[in-house]
Enzyme design. Structure first.
Site, PDB file in Angstrom:
ATOM      1  N   CYS A   2       8.441  16.919 -22.290  1.00 61.18           N
ATOM      2  CA  CYS A   2       7.159  17.354 -22.863  1.00 61.18           C
ATOM      3  C   CYS A   2       7.189  17.427 -24.389  1.00 61.18           C
ATOM      4  O   CYS A   2       6.138  17.536 -25.023  1.00 61.18           O
ATOM      5  CB  CYS A   2       6.753  18.706 -22.276  1.00 61.18           C
ATOM      6  SG  CYS A   2       6.473  18.643 -20.495  1.00 61.18           S
ATOM      7  N   HIS A  37       1.330  21.766 -27.224  1.00 68.67           N
ATOM      8  CA  HIS A  37       1.559  21.150 -25.917  1.00 68.67           C
ATOM      9  C   HIS A  37       0.830  21.991 -24.873  1.00 68.67           C
ATOM     10  O   HIS A  37       0.821  23.220 -24.958  1.00 68.67           O
ATOM     11  CB  HIS A  37       3.062  21.094 -25.617  1.00 68.67           C
ATOM     12  CG  HIS A  37       3.356  20.708 -24.203  1.00 68.67           C
ATOM     13  ND1 HIS A  37       2.781  19.620 -23.608  1.00 68.67           N
ATOM     14  CD2 HIS A  37       4.144  21.286 -23.256  1.00 68.67           C
ATOM     15  CE1 HIS A  37       3.204  19.533 -22.353  1.00 68.67           C
ATOM     16  NE2 HIS A  37       4.029  20.530 -22.124  1.00 68.67           N
ATOM     17  N   ASN A  44      -0.938  19.839 -17.323  1.00 69.86           N
ATOM     18  CA  ASN A  44       0.160  19.486 -18.211  1.00 69.86           C
ATOM     19  C   ASN A  44       0.425  17.981 -18.082  1.00 69.86           C
ATOM     20  O   ASN A  44       0.929  17.538 -17.054  1.00 69.86           O
ATOM     21  CB  ASN A  44       1.402  20.300 -17.816  1.00 69.86           C
ATOM     22  CG  ASN A  44       2.602  20.022 -18.707  1.00 69.86           C
ATOM     23  OD1 ASN A  44       2.614  19.068 -19.484  1.00 69.86           O
ATOM     24  ND2 ASN A  44       3.629  20.849 -18.593  1.00 69.86           N
TER      25      ASN A  44
HETATM   26  N1  COA Z   1      -0.001  29.246  -5.413  1.00 73.42           N
HETATM   27  C1  COA Z   1       0.215  30.445  -4.874  1.00 73.42           C
HETATM   28  N2  COA Z   1       1.383  31.117  -4.997  1.00 73.42           N
HETATM   29  C2  COA Z   1       2.353  30.507  -5.704  1.00 73.42           C
HETATM   30  C3  COA Z   1       2.207  29.238  -6.286  1.00 73.42           C
HETATM   31  C4  COA Z   1       0.956  28.609  -6.115  1.00 73.42           C
HETATM   32  N3  COA Z   1       0.692  27.386  -6.646  1.00 73.42           N
HETATM   33  N4  COA Z   1       3.333  28.920  -6.926  1.00 73.42           N
HETATM   34  C5  COA Z   1       4.191  29.943  -6.750  1.00 73.42           C
HETATM   35  N5  COA Z   1       3.606  30.897  -6.004  1.00 73.42           N
HETATM   36  C6  COA Z   1       4.163  32.172  -5.566  1.00 73.42           C
HETATM   37  C7  COA Z   1       5.661  32.153  -5.458  1.00 73.42           C
HETATM   38  O1  COA Z   1       6.064  31.611  -4.228  1.00 73.42           O
HETATM   39  C8  COA Z   1       6.004  33.600  -5.603  1.00 73.42           C
HETATM   40  O2  COA Z   1       5.776  34.220  -4.357  1.00 73.42           O
HETATM   41  P1  COA Z   1       6.783  35.347  -3.819  1.00 73.42           P
HETATM   42  O3  COA Z   1       6.705  36.460  -4.840  1.00 73.42           O
HETATM   43  O4  COA Z   1       6.205  35.678  -2.494  1.00 73.42           O
HETATM   44  O5  COA Z   1       8.119  34.681  -3.771  1.00 73.42           O
HETATM   45  C9  COA Z   1       4.942  34.133  -6.551  1.00 73.42           C
HETATM   46  O6  COA Z   1       3.884  33.160  -6.551  1.00 73.42           O
HETATM   47  C10 COA Z   1       5.464  34.305  -7.964  1.00 73.42           C
HETATM   48  O7  COA Z   1       6.167  33.120  -8.333  1.00 73.42           O
HETATM   49  P2  COA Z   1       6.703  32.893  -9.793  1.00 73.42           P
HETATM   50  O8  COA Z   1       7.260  31.517  -9.901  1.00 73.42           O
HETATM   51  O9  COA Z   1       7.572  34.036 -10.179  1.00 73.42           O
HETATM   52  O10 COA Z   1       5.307  32.987 -10.594  1.00 73.42           O
HETATM   53  P3  COA Z   1       5.029  33.129 -12.127  1.00 73.42           P
HETATM   54  O11 COA Z   1       4.172  34.287 -12.359  1.00 73.42           O
HETATM   55  O12 COA Z   1       6.267  32.979 -12.951  1.00 73.42           O
HETATM   56  O13 COA Z   1       4.121  31.839 -12.391  1.00 73.42           O
HETATM   57  C11 COA Z   1       4.353  29.637 -13.360  1.00 73.42           C
HETATM   58  C12 COA Z   1       4.637  30.559 -12.155  1.00 73.42           C
HETATM   59  C13 COA Z   1       4.959  28.296 -13.050  1.00 73.42           C
HETATM   60  C14 COA Z   1       2.835  29.521 -13.483  1.00 73.42           C
HETATM   61  C15 COA Z   1       4.932  30.277 -14.635  1.00 73.42           C
HETATM   62  O14 COA Z   1       6.270  30.657 -14.414  1.00 73.42           O
HETATM   63  C16 COA Z   1       4.894  29.329 -15.777  1.00 73.42           C
HETATM   64  O15 COA Z   1       3.832  28.946 -16.235  1.00 73.42           O
HETATM   65  N6  COA Z   1       6.070  28.972 -16.325  1.00 73.42           N
HETATM   66  C17 COA Z   1       6.164  28.044 -17.411  1.00 73.42           C
HETATM   67  C18 COA Z   1       6.083  26.694 -16.839  1.00 73.42           C
HETATM   68  C19 COA Z   1       5.875  25.664 -17.862  1.00 73.42           C
HETATM   69  O16 COA Z   1       5.171  25.854 -18.807  1.00 73.42           O
HETATM   70  N7  COA Z   1       6.480  24.505 -17.618  1.00 73.42           N
HETATM   71  C20 COA Z   1       6.313  23.347 -18.379  1.00 73.42           C
HETATM   72  C21 COA Z   1       6.993  23.447 -19.682  1.00 73.42           C
HETATM   73  S1  COA Z   1       6.857  21.907 -20.437  1.00 73.42           S
END
Ligand code: COA
Length: 321
Positions: free
Chosen positions: A114, A248, A278
């Site tokens: 990215c 980004h 993204n």
């Molecule tokens: N829909 C519903 N629930 C979802 C889900 C979805 N699409 N994706 C994950 N979950 C659930 C998980 O299974 C987890 O459930 P559990 O507590 O029962 O195990 C819960 O949501 C929390 O998951 P988690 O991964 O801890 O969520 P989060 O609050 O960290 O949000 C992201 C996830 C990916 C949105 C967040 O971590 C994020 O934006 N990270 C940065 C990613 C990024 O920018 N990447 C690219 C960089 S270039």
């Protein structure tokens, strides 16, 4: 010589898929509200069968040249940032060169996930400053829909397809004008938290994106903050000089945190993640193309760009349009 940004262009595949449509099509246990609240994403575009990083990238290049009133004959370098090349070789850049009918100069791809557009911009800047190129197309183009695990709801809802390009011309801009500086970083110790599992030269893996979202989030906030400080300091500028932040587009919460850090209201931050999701290396040039076309970014505006991605890689760039 220094680089001047002459034109920007973008290309989005025709098919837009809302969160609800994606959930239904892929049988995902998710919801529009979960995705919107956590990421700001409302929809993404997906490439059609037969559309590739090179076909979309070529369209973005044509749009950038047209917007800048530049002729394809000026192009002597094409640098493509992509994690989803058409093939290991020829490079996507060489394919775009062929599609545009350019027969001189160089063409190559850059792999920095990215952050790829910032890296490609940095390399273009160096080639222009050292007199090795005079007309450079810097392209970000991605078809992440082909490297996603549709059973992993934590990653597959985040990405989309698209392409963006800028055309840079070597010139002698007044001090403080043109592409001012680029800042590129990597720390391979964190490679595993955001990675494609397998690829052309590997002995295993499935070739899809794997991500530890929370870990990436933590790195994003601190590393992007230090990269933007570095860019401003390198130019002796204060954050109040920045007219537009073009970040980004991974997650609106990260984008908002960067806006707050810079003291910029959200209407000075270009946001496309709600409609594009993204698009990795394509997200910044797509956002530039949108904001220069709709009149937000004007000639003379100081634009700060920043990105983080797999590697980990991260960086920033500062340019006066
Ligand atoms: N829909 C519903 N629930 C979802 C889900 C979805 N699409 N994706 C994950 N979950 C659930 C998980 O299974 C987890 O459930 P559990 O507590 O029962 O195990 C819960 O949501 C929390 O998951 P988690 O991964 O801890 O969520 P989060 O609050 O960290 O949000 C992201 C996830 C990916 C949105 C967040 O971590 C994020 O934006 N990270 C940065 C990613 C990024 O920018 N990447 C690219 C960089 S270039």
């Amino acid at each position: 010589m220094r680089a001047v940004i002459i034109g920007t262009g973008g290309y989005l595949p025709e098919r837009a898929v809302t969160n609800d449509q994606l959930a239904a099509e892929k049988g995902l246990d998710t919801s529009d509200s979960w995705i919107r609240e956590r990421t700001g994403i409302g929809q993404r575009h997906f490439a059609a069968e037969g559309e590739t990083a090179s076909s979309m990238g070529a369209a973005a290049c044509r749009a950038a040249l047209a917007q800048g009133g530049a002729d394809v004959a000026e192009v002597d370098c094409i640098i493509v940032a992509t994690a989803t090349p058409d093939s290991a070789f020829p490079s996507t850049a060489a394919r775009i060169q062929g599609a545009l009918g350019v027969t001189r100069g160089m063409a190559f791809d850059v792999a920095a996930a990215c952050t790829g557009f910032i890296y490609a911009l940095g390399i273009a800047d160096a080639l222009i400053r050292t007199g090795q190129a005079t007309g450079v197309l810097v392209v970000g183009t991605e078809v992440y829909s082909r490297i996603l695990d549709w059973s992993d709801r934590g990653t597959c809802v985040l990405f989309g397809d698209g392409a963006g390009a800028v055309f840079l011309r070597a010139g002698d801009p007044a001090p403080g004008d043109g592409l001012l500086s680029t800042h590129m970083h990597a720390d391979g110790r964190h490679g595993d938290i955001l990675a494609v599992d397998g690829g052309a030269g590997s002995t295993g893996g499935t070739g899809v994106v794997r991500m530890a979202g929370r870990e990436v989030f933590k790195h994003a906030v601190t590393k992007l903050a230090s990269a933007v400080d570095e860019a401003l300091e390198a130019n002796g500028l204060d954050q109040s000089a920045v007219a537009w932040l073009v970040p980004h587009q991974a997650n609106v919460r990260i984008i908002e945190a960067m806006g707050r850090k810079l003291g910029l209201p959200l209407d000075r931050v270009v946001i496309t993640v709600d409609r594009h999701a993204n698009t990795s290396a394509a997200s910044i040039p797509l956002a530039l193309a949108e904001a220069t076309r709709d009149g937000r970014i004007k000639r003379g505006d100081l634009v700060l760009m920043e990105a983080i991605g797999g590697g980990l890689t991260w960086g920033a760039a500062l340019a006066r349009f």
